[in-house]
Design a protein around this motif. Structure first.
Motif, mmCIF file in Angstrom:
data_model
loop_
_atom_site.group_PDB
_atom_site.id
_atom_site.type_symbol
_atom_site.label_atom_id
_atom_site.label_comp_id
_atom_site.label_asym_id
_atom_site.label_seq_id
_atom_site.Cartn_x
_atom_site.Cartn_y
_atom_site.Cartn_z
ATOM 1 N N ARG A 36 0.801 -1.236 0.000
ATOM 2 C CA ARG A 36 0.000 0.000 0.000
ATOM 3 C C ARG A 36 0.828 1.278 0.000
ATOM 4 N N ARG A 37 2.003 1.266 0.605
ATOM 5 C CA ARG A 37 2.724 2.507 0.860
ATOM 6 C C ARG A 37 3.681 2.854 -0.283
ATOM 7 N N PRO A 38 4.212 4.082 -0.282
ATOM 8 C CA PRO A 38 5.291 4.398 -1.222
ATOM 9 C C PRO A 38 6.451 3.441 -1.001
ATOM 10 N N TYR A 39 7.109 3.055 -2.088
ATOM 11 C CA TYR A 39 8.145 2.026 -2.013
ATOM 12 C C TYR A 39 9.283 2.431 -1.078
ATOM 13 N N ARG A 40 9.746 1.436 -0.303
ATOM 14 C CA ARG A 40 10.937 1.589 0.515
ATOM 15 C C ARG A 40 11.921 0.479 0.155
ATOM 16 N N CYS A 41 13.185 0.735 0.416
ATOM 17 C CA CYS A 41 14.234 -0.221 0.095
ATOM 18 C C CYS A 41 13.881 -1.615 0.617
ATOM 19 N N LYS A 42 14.023 -2.615 -0.240
ATOM 20 C CA LYS A 42 13.817 -4.030 0.063
ATOM 21 C C LYS A 42 12.346 -4.443 0.145
ATOM 22 N N ASP A 43 11.410 -3.525 -0.085
ATOM 23 C CA ASP A 43 9.995 -3.896 0.017
ATOM 24 C C ASP A 43 9.607 -5.007 -0.952
ATOM 25 N N TRP A 44 10.278 -5.075 -2.099
ATOM 26 C CA TRP A 44 9.931 -6.101 -3.072
ATOM 27 C C TRP A 44 10.071 -7.505 -2.483
ATOM 28 N N MET A 45 10.914 -7.649 -1.462
ATOM 29 C CA MET A 45 11.162 -8.969 -0.874
ATOM 30 C C MET A 45 9.958 -9.502 -0.107
ATOM 31 N N TYR A 46 9.038 -8.632 0.271
ATOM 32 C CA TYR A 46 7.837 -9.108 0.956
ATOM 33 C C TYR A 46 7.016 -10.030 0.057
ATOM 34 N N ALA A 47 7.097 -9.820 -1.251
ATOM 35 C CA ALA A 47 6.348 -10.679 -2.179
ATOM 36 C C ALA A 47 6.794 -12.130 -2.066
ATOM 37 N N ARG A 48 8.041 -12.358 -1.666
ATOM 38 C CA ARG A 48 8.550 -13.721 -1.530
ATOM 39 C C ARG A 48 7.937 -14.462 -0.335
ATOM 40 N N LEU A 49 7.355 -13.723 0.593
ATOM 41 C CA LEU A 49 6.793 -14.356 1.783
ATOM 42 C C LEU A 49 5.354 -14.815 1.575
ATOM 43 N N VAL A 50 4.720 -14.362 0.507
ATOM 44 C CA VAL A 50 3.320 -14.707 0.285
ATOM 45 C C VAL A 50 3.090 -16.215 0.237
ATOM 46 N N PRO A 51 3.960 -17.011 -0.424
ATOM 47 C CA PRO A 51 3.734 -18.465 -0.416
ATOM 48 C C PRO A 51 3.784 -19.084 0.978
ATOM 49 N N ARG A 52 4.371 -18.374 1.928
ATOM 50 C CA ARG A 52 4.457 -18.870 3.301
ATOM 51 C C ARG A 52 3.173 -18.605 4.089
ATOM 52 N N LEU A 53 2.258 -17.830 3.509
ATOM 53 C CA LEU A 53 1.022 -17.468 4.188
ATOM 54 C C LEU A 53 -0.124 -18.365 3.731
ATOM 55 N N ASP A 54 -1.204 -18.325 4.478
ATOM 56 C CA ASP A 54 -2.382 -19.113 4.129
ATOM 57 C C ASP A 54 -2.892 -18.680 2.752
ATOM 58 N N PRO A 55 -3.339 -19.627 1.915
ATOM 59 C CA PRO A 55 -3.836 -19.246 0.586
ATOM 60 C C PRO A 55 -4.949 -18.203 0.612
#
Length: 206
Positions: A139-158
């Motif tokens: 949601r927020r303006p991009y901050r350094c390394k934010d793109w890496m949060y996308a890698r955690l989505v498979p670790r969350l409930d579908p």
């Protein structure tokens, strides 16, 4: 660092408190410890000063988490502090990143923590907080390394993808694009999320 000193770090949760007075008190304590470690670098040997910084500030439990083996009892004990570090950056980035709060790049610590969660999995009890951190990053303006949060989505409930899908109708175009990227990545797990693939998607050249 043993589990017996776990309680010595409860005060660090106030770094992300919504109460301004409580948060400022914790921030002052943290920054005083950082200043003492910096002074130590000038007055006595560097290893002891760095040990002080890592032992008594929020970096103590964060480093203990990083030193723990995935899926053991120690990891679960210290994981909330790792999540706290990321939440502190998410909610109060200026206080988190100001020079008085650190002795080295906070972005490097953020990077290491996100990689650890990606590779080692999300310890029990951390998924709800990680889910909120992912949504915050989208949601927020991009901050350094934010793109890496996308890698955690498979670790969350579908079912988490439903919350991401809701962002595809957001008013902000970049928020919509980020949400679409996460959904596309979830549908194609064989395609590893990278900084380049993230940037290409947002630029419309994926």
């Amino acid at each position: 660092m043993s589990a017996e000193v776990h309680g010595d770090y409860f005060w660090t949760f106030d770094l992300a408190a919504t109460d301004h007075v409580v948060r400022r008190r914790a921030l002052a304590r943290h920054q005083a410890l950082v200043a003492a470690a910096r002074e130590g670098l000038r007055g006595w040997n560097a290893p002891e000063a760095i040990a002080l910084y890592r032992r008594r500030t929020i970096h103590g439990p964060v480093n203990t988490f990083l030193d723990s083996a995935p899926h053991d009892g120690t990891e679960a004990l210290w994981a909330p502090f790792a999540v706290l570090y990321l939440r502190w950056e998410a909610d109060y980035p200026t206080e988190w990143g100001v020079p008085e709060s650190r002795m080295h790049s906070p972005w490097a610590t953020k990077d290491v923590l996100l990689r650890r969660f990606e590779r080692g999995g999300l310890p029990e009890g951390t998924r709800p907080d990680i889910a909120e951190l992912v949504l915050s990053a989208l949601r927020r303006p991009y901050r350094c390394k934010d793109w890496m949060y996308a890698r955690l989505v498979p670790r969350l409930d579908p079912s988490f993808l439903d919350r991401v899908a809701a962002l595809t109708t957001a008013d902000e175009p970049l928020v919509r694009l980020r949400a679409q990227f996460v959904l596309e990545a979830a549908e194609s797990p064989e395609r590893r999320v990278t900084r380049v693939s993230w940037q290409r998607w947002l630029s419309g050249s994926s």
